[in-house]
Each structure stands twice: as C-alpha cells, then as structure tokens.
Design a protein around this motif. Structure first.
Motif, short mmCIF file in Angstrom:
data_model
loop_
_atom_site.label_atom_id
_atom_site.label_comp_id
_atom_site.label_asym_id
_atom_site.label_seq_id
_atom_site.Cartn_x
_atom_site.Cartn_y
_atom_site.Cartn_z
N ALA A 213 0.73 -1.26 -0.01
CA ALA A 213 0.02 -0.01 -0.01
C ALA A 213 0.93 1.20 0.06
CB ALA A 213 -0.84 -0.09 1.13
N GLU A 214 1.73 1.28 0.77
CA GLU A 214 2.84 2.60 0.86
C GLU A 214 3.37 2.61 -0.54
OE1 GLU A 214 4.80 5.71 2.40
OE2 GLU A 214 3.19 4.46 3.22
N ALA A 215 3.89 1.49 -1.18
CA ALA A 215 4.63 1.48 -2.54
C ALA A 215 3.61 2.31 -3.74
CB ALA A 215 5.15 0.16 -3.06
N ARG A 216 2.16 1.65 -3.42
CA ARG A 216 1.14 2.30 -4.27
C ARG A 216 0.92 3.47 -4.01
NH1 ARG A 216 -1.20 -2.84 -3.22
NH2 ARG A 216 -2.27 -2.06 -1.65
N ARG A 217 0.97 4.10 -2.89
CA ARG A 217 0.88 5.39 -2.53
C ARG A 217 2.05 6.26 -2.94
NH1 ARG A 217 2.33 8.96 0.85
NH2 ARG A 217 3.57 7.70 1.88
N SER A 218 3.15 5.65 -2.76
CA SER A 218 4.39 6.40 -3.40
C SER A 218 4.33 6.72 -4.99
CB SER A 218 5.66 5.95 -3.11
OG SER A 218 5.70 5.72 -1.50
#
Length: 308
Positions: A91-96
C-alpha cells in the motif's frame, strides 16, 4: 507452582487418606471387619486415583491439543502479521507511485504550460517580425524580378537559389583568393625583410672577416720578423757552438797531451780514456801540485851579484 503428572496421584491419595486413623475399641469390632473396612477404603482410594489419573490424562491431552491449537493460531497470526506487513508495504509503494505520478503529472502540466507560454511568446515575436519581413519583401521584389529575368537568360540554372548559390560560391572564392593574396603579400614582405637582414648580416660578416684578415696578416708579418730574428739568433748560436766545439776540442787535445806528458814523465801507461778530459786534468793538477810542493821544499839559492 506446577506439579508433574506423576506426583499428582500421590498428592491426591494423601488428600483422600485420613490424617489420623480413628482408634477403635478392639472389644467392639472384630479384626475381620477392620480388615474388610480397610480393604474397602483402599479400593475406594484406588478407584478414585484411577478416576483422577484418567481425568488428569484427559486434561493433559486437552492441554496438548490446546497447545497445538495455540501454536497453530500463533503461526496463523504470524502469517497474518506478515501478510498485513506486506499489504502495508504494498500500500505504501502504491501510495508512493501514485504520489510520484501525481507529481509527474503536475510537472508535466507545468512544462506544458511553460511550453504554451513559450509558443505564445514565439508567435507574438513572429507576428512582430512579419511586418518588417513584408516590407523587406516589397523592397526586394524588383531584385527578385531581375533575378528571374537573369535566370531566363541563363539556361544552365533552373532555379533562383541555384543562381544565388553560384553567386555565393563565386563570392566565397573571390574572398578566399583575396585572403590568399594578402597572405602571399605578407609572406613576400617577410621574405624581403629576411633577405635585407641576411644582406646586412653578410655585409657585417664580410667586414668582420676583413678585419680578422688584416689582423691575421699583421700577426703573420710579425711572426715572419720574429722568425727571421730567431733564425739569425740560431745561426749565431750555431756559429758560437762551432767555435766552442772547436775550442773544446783543442782543450781536450791539450789536456790529453799534458796527461800523456805526465804519464811519460812518471813512466806510467795512460790509465784514463781519451774522452775523460776532467780526469786527465785532475791528474795533471795533482802532478803540478806535487812538483810545486817539491820545489817549495828545496832550499832557495841566493842570486849572484853582478860584477861592477
């Protein structure tokens, strides 16, 4: 404090047995009844121990099952935690990525806006340049018509740009020839200056060589005079040497004669070589000294007086 399952039946038996056996009157009960009673109590205690043991084993099995279930739930929770952690990372990678795409989109929009502004400014500049170009086109129109007429008279050219390119090539060639002429003139002037310097240097060298020749001629004349002087000195030395040689020969002959006379007077053969003039003179000297001493030892006779 936990108690092992081996010690649990013993603890339970101690709890079941009475702390103190009540005293019975032997007169009231019979020994057999006491024995039966004790056996019955032991059977009850044994049955209770079996029941407790079975219950304990059942409880241990249940505890082991619960432990396995807890271990399984622990592994499931661990896997769930890992999956949740991975989910959070994804999720953090998708948000980044989404934030980066948004930032890139904003930058692209900014670049597009800047490009649009640049194009608008360029369009405005082109609009401002159009009027001078139009006036220049009107001013160059007669020249263009003249070029078209010239092009019609020159069949080797098909288009006006070809004629202009030919004229430009000729102009470039003329400029190159003028530049080459200027370079050649500069080289010629440099060569003339170098020739003048060489002539001046040759004239100075000839003057210096003439001065050196005059100096060498003077030195040669002085050397000749010096040679004549020394040649005369050498002739004089040779003459003097000849005279001295002749005189030396005479002295040696006189010394030899004197030595031979001394040897004859002494009635002795000559013991010295003919070339040993110094030894011969030494022998003559010794002979004269000997005779002088002999004469000195003789009495002197008075001279006779002459008669008057």
């Amino acid at each position: 404090m936990a108690v092992s399952w081996e010690k649990y039946p013993r603890r339970a038996l101690q709890d079941k047995l009475p702390m103190k056996i009540p005293e019975q009157n032997p007169s009231r009960s019979l020994p057999v009844l006491c024995l039966l009673q004790k056996r019955q109590e032991l059977m009850d205690v044994d049955q209770g121990l079996r029941a407790q043991k079975e219950a304990f084993q059942t409880r241990m099995v249940v505890l082991m099952q619960r432990r396995e279930q807890l271990e399984q739930k622990k592994q499931e929770l661990k896997g769930a935690f890992l999956r949740f952690d991975k989910f959070l990372q994804d999720a953090e990678a998708r948000r980044s990525r989404a934030a980066r795409r948004v930032a890139e989109a904003r930058q692209g929009a900014g670049r597009q806006e800047a490009e649009a502004q640049r194009l608008r400014a360029q369009l405005e500049a082109l609009r401002r340049e159009r009027a001078p170009l139009r006036r220049r086109l009107e001013r160059l129109g007669p020249g263009a018509r003249l070029l078209e007429r010239v092009l019609g008279q020159l069949p080797e050219f098909q288009e006006v740009p070809e004629l202009v390119a030919r004229f430009g090539a000729l102009a470039d060639t003329l400029a190159a020839l003028r530049l080459r002429e200027h370079e050649l003139r500069a080289q010629l002037e440099e060569a003339r200056a170098r020739l003048r310097r060489l002539r001046d240097a040759r004239r100075d060298e000839l003057l210096r060589r003439g001065q050196q020749r005059a100096q060498l001629l003077g030195r040669l004349e002085a050397a000749r005079e010096h040679a004549v002087h020394w040649e005369s000195q050498w002739a004089q030395i040779q003459n003097t040497a000849a005279e001295k040689t002749l005189l030396l020969g005479r002295v040696r002959m006189a010394a030899l004669n004197l030595y031979q006379l001394v040897c004859q007077h002494q009635r002795q053969p000559p013991a010295l070589a003919m070339e040993d003039s110094e030894g011969q003179l030494e022998q003559v000297k010794l002979f004269l000294l000997d005779r002088s001493a002999l004469l000195a030892s003789l009495p002197r006779s008075e001279p006779e007086t002459p008669a008057t």
